[in-house]
Write a protein that holds these residues in place. Structure first.
Motif, PDB file in Angstrom:
ATOM      1  N   LYS A 240       5.191 -27.739 -10.118  1.00  0.00           N
ATOM      2  CA  LYS A 240       5.111 -27.558 -11.564  1.00  0.00           C
ATOM      3  C   LYS A 240       4.934 -28.921 -12.225  1.00  0.00           C
ATOM      4  O   LYS A 240       5.895 -29.525 -12.711  1.00  0.00           O
ATOM      5  CB  LYS A 240       6.357 -26.852 -12.077  1.00  0.00           C
ATOM      6  N   PRO A 241       3.699 -29.463 -12.247  1.00  0.00           N
ATOM      7  CA  PRO A 241       3.483 -30.825 -12.748  1.00  0.00           C
ATOM      8  C   PRO A 241       3.834 -31.006 -14.216  1.00  0.00           C
ATOM      9  O   PRO A 241       4.150 -32.111 -14.647  1.00  0.00           O
ATOM     10  CB  PRO A 241       1.990 -31.058 -12.508  1.00  0.00           C
ATOM     11  N   GLY A 242       3.809 -29.925 -14.995  1.00  0.00           N
ATOM     12  CA  GLY A 242       4.167 -30.011 -16.404  1.00  0.00           C
ATOM     13  C   GLY A 242       5.583 -29.582 -16.687  1.00  0.00           C
ATOM     14  O   GLY A 242       5.919 -29.283 -17.851  1.00  0.00           O
ATOM     15  N   GLY A 243       6.428 -29.540 -15.656  1.00  0.00           N
ATOM     16  CA  GLY A 243       7.791 -29.076 -15.852  1.00  0.00           C
ATOM     17  C   GLY A 243       7.811 -27.636 -16.317  1.00  0.00           C
ATOM     18  O   GLY A 243       7.047 -26.793 -15.818  1.00  0.00           O
ATOM     19  N   ASP A 244       8.641 -27.345 -17.299  1.00  0.00           N
ATOM     20  CA  ASP A 244       8.766 -25.964 -17.791  1.00  0.00           C
ATOM     21  C   ASP A 244       7.537 -25.502 -18.570  1.00  0.00           C
ATOM     22  O   ASP A 244       7.408 -24.316 -18.869  1.00  0.00           O
ATOM     23  CB  ASP A 244       9.993 -25.835 -18.693  1.00  0.00           C
ATOM     24  N   THR A 245       6.631 -26.419 -18.903  1.00  0.00           N
ATOM     25  CA  THR A 245       5.413 -26.028 -19.635  1.00  0.00           C
ATOM     26  C   THR A 245       4.339 -25.490 -18.695  1.00  0.00           C
ATOM     27  O   THR A 245       3.342 -24.921 -19.150  1.00  0.00           O
ATOM     28  CB  THR A 245       4.828 -27.228 -20.408  1.00  0.00           C
ATOM     29  N   THR A 246       4.508 -25.667 -17.389  1.00  0.00           N
ATOM     30  CA  THR A 246       3.485 -25.338 -16.397  1.00  0.00           C
ATOM     31  C   THR A 246       3.119 -23.855 -16.401  1.00  0.00           C
ATOM     32  O   THR A 246       3.995 -22.991 -16.536  1.00  0.00           O
ATOM     33  CB  THR A 246       3.970 -25.727 -14.992  1.00  0.00           C
ATOM     34  N   VAL A 247       1.832 -23.572 -16.238  1.00  0.00           N
ATOM     35  CA  VAL A 247       1.366 -22.199 -16.065  1.00  0.00           C
ATOM     36  C   VAL A 247       0.718 -22.051 -14.689  1.00  0.00           C
ATOM     37  O   VAL A 247       0.142 -23.006 -14.161  1.00  0.00           O
ATOM     38  CB  VAL A 247       0.355 -21.777 -17.160  1.00  0.00           C
ATOM     39  N   PHE A 248       0.821 -20.880 -14.113  1.00  0.00           N
ATOM     40  CA  PHE A 248       0.232 -20.606 -12.801  1.00  0.00           C
ATOM     41  C   PHE A 248      -1.107 -19.915 -13.020  1.00  0.00           C
ATOM     42  O   PHE A 248      -1.208 -18.687 -12.994  1.00  0.00           O
ATOM     43  CB  PHE A 248       1.188 -19.771 -11.954  1.00  0.00           C
ATOM     44  N   GLU A 249      -2.122 -20.728 -13.278  1.00  0.00           N
ATOM     45  CA  GLU A 249      -3.449 -20.197 -13.598  1.00  0.00           C
ATOM     46  C   GLU A 249      -4.516 -20.998 -12.864  1.00  0.00           C
ATOM     47  O   GLU A 249      -4.364 -22.204 -12.638  1.00  0.00           O
ATOM     48  CB  GLU A 249      -3.719 -20.281 -15.114  1.00  0.00           C
ATOM     49  N   GLU A 250      -5.598 -20.310 -12.523  1.00  0.00           N
ATOM     50  CA  GLU A 250      -6.769 -20.945 -11.924  1.00  0.00           C
ATOM     51  C   GLU A 250      -8.007 -20.346 -12.580  1.00  0.00           C
ATOM     52  O   GLU A 250      -7.907 -19.493 -13.447  1.00  0.00           O
ATOM     53  CB  GLU A 250      -6.796 -20.727 -10.411  1.00  0.00           C
ATOM     54  N   GLY A 251      -9.176 -20.806 -12.164  1.00  0.00           N
ATOM     55  CA  GLY A 251     -10.419 -20.233 -12.669  1.00  0.00           C
ATOM     56  C   GLY A 251     -10.919 -20.868 -13.948  1.00  0.00           C
ATOM     57  O   GLY A 251     -10.434 -21.917 -14.392  1.00  0.00           O
ATOM     58  N   LEU A 252     -11.878 -20.199 -14.587  1.00  0.00           N
ATOM     59  CA  LEU A 252     -12.591 -20.739 -15.740  1.00  0.00           C
ATOM     60  C   LEU A 252     -11.672 -21.143 -16.884  1.00  0.00           C
ATOM     61  O   LEU A 252     -11.904 -22.137 -17.564  1.00  0.00           O
ATOM     62  CB  LEU A 252     -13.609 -19.709 -16.235  1.00  0.00           C
ATOM     63  N   ASN A 253     -10.605 -20.399 -17.135  1.00  0.00           N
ATOM     64  CA  ASN A 253      -9.723 -20.649 -18.275  1.00  0.00           C
ATOM     65  C   ASN A 253      -8.447 -21.403 -17.902  1.00  0.00           C
ATOM     66  O   ASN A 253      -7.488 -21.434 -18.684  1.00  0.00           O
ATOM     67  CB  ASN A 253      -9.356 -19.324 -18.935  1.00  0.00           C
ATOM     68  N   ALA A 254      -8.435 -22.057 -16.754  1.00  0.00           N
ATOM     69  CA  ALA A 254      -7.208 -22.671 -16.243  1.00  0.00           C
ATOM     70  C   ALA A 254      -6.628 -23.725 -17.174  1.00  0.00           C
ATOM     71  O   ALA A 254      -5.415 -23.954 -17.172  1.00  0.00           O
ATOM     72  CB  ALA A 254      -7.463 -23.280 -14.867  1.00  0.00           C
ATOM     73  N   PHE A 255      -7.488 -24.389 -17.985  1.00  0.00           N
ATOM     74  CA  PHE A 255      -7.018 -25.467 -18.856  1.00  0.00           C
ATOM     75  C   PHE A 255      -6.689 -24.997 -20.273  1.00  0.00           C
ATOM     76  O   PHE A 255      -6.350 -25.818 -21.127  1.00  0.00           O
ATOM     77  CB  PHE A 255      -8.076 -26.569 -18.950  1.00  0.00           C
ATOM     78  N   SER A 256      -6.795 -23.707 -20.545  1.00  0.00           N
ATOM     79  CA  SER A 256      -6.784 -23.239 -21.937  1.00  0.00           C
ATOM     80  C   SER A 256      -5.565 -22.410 -22.329  1.00  0.00           C
ATOM     81  O   SER A 256      -5.575 -21.768 -23.382  1.00  0.00           O
ATOM     82  CB  SER A 256      -8.058 -22.425 -22.205  1.00  0.00           C
ATOM     83  N   PHE A 257      -4.515 -22.432 -21.524  1.00  0.00           N
ATOM     84  CA  PHE A 257      -3.333 -21.629 -21.822  1.00  0.00           C
ATOM     85  C   PHE A 257      -2.285 -22.447 -22.571  1.00  0.00           C
ATOM     86  O   PHE A 257      -2.169 -23.658 -22.359  1.00  0.00           O
ATOM     87  CB  PHE A 257      -2.727 -21.075 -20.532  1.00  0.00           C
ATOM     88  N   PRO A 258      -1.494 -21.791 -23.430  1.00  0.00           N
ATOM     89  CA  PRO A 258      -0.399 -22.495 -24.088  1.00  0.00           C
ATOM     90  C   PRO A 258       0.732 -22.782 -23.106  1.00  0.00           C
ATOM     91  O   PRO A 258       0.874 -22.091 -22.092  1.00  0.00           O
ATOM     92  CB  PRO A 258       0.047 -21.514 -25.178  1.00  0.00           C
ATOM     93  N   ALA A 259       1.530 -23.775 -23.424  1.00  0.00           N
ATOM     94  CA  ALA A 259       2.683 -24.115 -22.590  1.00  0.00           C
ATOM     95  C   ALA A 259       3.537 -22.884 -22.335  1.00  0.00           C
ATOM     96  O   ALA A 259       3.781 -22.072 -23.239  1.00  0.00           O
ATOM     97  CB  ALA A 259       3.509 -25.195 -23.270  1.00  0.00           C
ATOM     98  N   ALA A 260       4.004 -22.732 -21.109  1.00  0.00           N
ATOM     99  CA  ALA A 260       4.737 -21.524 -20.718  1.00  0.00           C
ATOM    100  C   ALA A 260       6.021 -21.338 -21.513  1.00  0.00           C
ATOM    101  O   ALA A 260       6.472 -20.203 -21.700  1.00  0.00           O
ATOM    102  CB  ALA A 260       5.054 -21.582 -19.220  1.00  0.00           C
ATOM    103  N   ASN A 261       6.613 -22.420 -21.986  1.00  0.00           N
ATOM    104  CA  ASN A 261       7.885 -22.321 -22.703  1.00  0.00           C
ATOM    105  C   ASN A 261       7.716 -22.383 -24.226  1.00  0.00           C
ATOM    106  O   ASN A 261       8.685 -22.608 -24.945  1.00  0.00           O
ATOM    107  CB  ASN A 261       8.841 -23.433 -22.247  1.00  0.00           C
ATOM    108  N   LEU A 262       6.495 -22.163 -24.703  1.00  0.00           N
ATOM    109  CA  LEU A 262       6.228 -22.223 -26.141  1.00  0.00           C
ATOM    110  C   LEU A 262       6.766 -20.967 -26.823  1.00  0.00           C
ATOM    111  O   LEU A 262       6.584 -19.857 -26.325  1.00  0.00           O
ATOM    112  CB  LEU A 262       4.718 -22.347 -26.367  1.00  0.00           C
ATOM    113  N   ASP A 263       7.430 -21.139 -27.978  1.00  0.00           N
ATOM    114  CA  ASP A 263       7.981 -19.980 -28.681  1.00  0.00           C
ATOM    115  C   ASP A 263       6.897 -19.271 -29.483  1.00  0.00           C
ATOM    116  O   ASP A 263       5.726 -19.701 -29.521  1.00  0.00           O
ATOM    117  CB  ASP A 263       9.157 -20.388 -29.584  1.00  0.00           C
ATOM    118  N   GLU A 264       7.269 -18.179 -30.139  1.00  0.00           N
ATOM    119  CA  GLU A 264       6.281 -17.345 -30.845  1.00  0.00           C
ATOM    120  C   GLU A 264       5.591 -18.114 -31.965  1.00  0.00           C
ATOM    121  O   GLU A 264       4.373 -18.013 -32.137  1.00  0.00           O
ATOM    122  CB  GLU A 264       6.979 -16.103 -31.416  1.00  0.00           C
ATOM    123  N   GLU A 265       6.348 -18.879 -32.730  1.00  0.00           N
ATOM    124  CA  GLU A 265       5.738 -19.669 -33.804  1.00  0.00           C
ATOM    125  C   GLU A 265       4.766 -20.697 -33.230  1.00  0.00           C
ATOM    126  O   GLU A 265       3.671 -20.905 -33.766  1.00  0.00           O
ATOM    127  CB  GLU A 265       6.812 -20.381 -34.619  1.00  0.00           C
TER     128      GLU A 265
END
Length: 455
Positions: free
Chosen positions: A20-45
């Protein structure tokens, strides 16, 4: 030394948290959109603000005057019409890759060119006719500054085991100049648009942590002595340690973002209120401006949303971090002293975004300037950086660039066609590491590359 690693019964172990290189912000994603996800620990706001910022990052700006004053003001000169035009899918730019008679047949978008001339005291100044940055597009009734032509020559070499390789050396030329010739002796620095995930975490690394890297390297006997750039950050109102840009020439994510809006798209803001129109570019100076009532073309609230979007882009998890070859490649990476400059881990400090605070991250960078030798030199000073120094780029996400952007061009100008070529371009302070790689048998080289591409 490389043979000794082959004799090891088991490869060295690694910290499993590196998955988990981004710590708690890390997402487990690959493929075309791998760089486009919000941080995993981001709240609703935070996710709502992420979506709003994303819309301004990706959508095209339009020429002024326009019925949509929130998005007008493109140019007068520009490279791209949106942030996403250079950072496609939040990823990495590339040099043109179609050729006619050995010369690139397209104009670069994700590759820009800084310009400067040296004054009588040897200090860099903007090129008097074309300013700080060459732009090859313009709005109607304004002349483009010109076109960029790139050709490559091949530089052959071979590893100690006899395996041959070839590196490509770029050569740049400006043609169809819209405002007359450039000043003789103009210094040119190509800069590729890097991938975006993790920039908010880089922004949250403390200055003390960066400067500690300087102290740790100062006593080394092998010539690896990084230095920090210092730049004026208009958002802080003072000189700070540079951390973004290929020469660490901007001091924060806000600084980098507002400067890119201004230089790449021609969008003014409170901290960058003027277009880069030189005295000879009278059509540029006379072109209509966007925004409302002569104000900034991007207001502070919108810019803040774009910055938050970039800051909270998640770093994708590593792939195969516990693979035996990857683990052996990591040991070889450390043995060759690559990990001195590409420092594996940091812990973030304060941030405007709570999700980024106190995260153990593994970007693989010391954020310092290093002399990379004449082969990579642009000859152009930038702040405290001289013409042979470059900031150590973070390596996280490097193995997913082919998935996201359908290419593997690396280094500051995209000259390297893959990871191994990028390593072989290292010189100066990194030349000893390069020599170690040249001595490695193919199995070790493959393991080293496999490790880097797992990041």
């Amino acid at each position: 030394m490389a043979v000794a690693w082959l004799a090891l019964a088991t490869p060295p172990t690694i910290d499993t948290s590196e998955e988990k290189p981004g710590g708690d912000t890390t997402v487990f994603e690959e493929g075309l959109n791998a760089f486009s996800f919000p941080a995993a620990n981001l709240d609703e706001e935070g996710r709502t603000n992420f979506a709003i910022g994303n819309s301004f990052f990706r959508r095209n700006w339009v020429e002024a005057p326009s019925s949509t004053s929130a998005r007008d003001g493109l140019g007068p000169h520009f490279i791209a019409r949106s942030c996403g035009g250079c950072h496609v899918q939040d990823g990495r730019g590339a040099p043109p890759n179609t050729f006619k008679n050995g010369i690139t047949a397209e104009q670069p978008i994700g590759l820009l060119f800084r310009l400067s001339v040296l004054d009588a005291q040897g200090a860099p100044q903007h090129e008097p006719t074309y300013g700080e940055q060459f732009t090859n597009s313009a709005v109607q009734d304004v002349r483009p500054e010109g076109k960029v032509r790139i050709r490559y020559t091949e530089l052959p070499g071979q590893f100690a085991d006899g395996t041959r390789y070839s590196l490509r050396q770029p050569h740049y030329r400006f043609t169809d100049l819209g405002y007359g010739p450039m000043q003789p002796g103009t210094l040119v620095s190509p800069r590729i648009a890097p991938q975006m995930p993790g920039v908010g975490l880089i922004d949250a690394i403390t200055e003390a942590d960066i400067l500690a890297n300087v102290q740790q390297q100062a006593g080394r006997s092998d010539g690896i002595h990084g230095m920090a750039n210092r730049v004026f950050n208009p958002f802080a109102g003072k000189d700070v340690v540079g951390r973004f840009g290929w020469k660490a020439n901007t001091g924060s994510l806000a600084h980098q973002s507002a400067a890119a809006f201004n230089g790449d798209i021609g969008i003014t803001s409170e901290k960058f209120p003027r277009e880069d129109c030189t005295p000879k570019q009278k059509d540029c100076a006379a072109a209509p401006r966007g925004g409302e009532k002569g104000g900034s073309e991007i207001d502070n609230a919108t810019l803040k949303k774009v910055i938050q979007y970039q800051a909270t882009l998640a770093v994708p998890a590593r792939r195969g971090y516990d693979n035996v070859d990857v683990r052996r490649g990591q040991a070889l990476f450390a043995q060759a002293q690559c990990a001195v400059c590409h420092r594996p881990s940091h812990t973030t400090g304060a941030s405007a975004f709570p999700s980024l605070r106190g995260q153990k991250i593994t970007p693989y960078t010391d954020l310092l300037l290093h002399d990379m030798g004449k082969g990579l030199a642009d000859g152009r000073p930038d702040g405290l950086a001289n013409g042979q120094q470059w900031r150590t780029p973070p390596l996280w996400g490097i193995g997913l660039i082919p998935d996201v952007n359908n290419h593997s061009f690396l280094l500051h100008d995209g000259r390297a066609r893959n990871t191994l070529e990028a390593i072989l371009w290292h010189g100066g302070e990194a030349d000893a590491a390069r020599q170690e790689v040249l001595k490695m048998p193919k199995a070790d080289r493959d393991a080293l590359v496999k490790f880097v591409n797992s990041l």
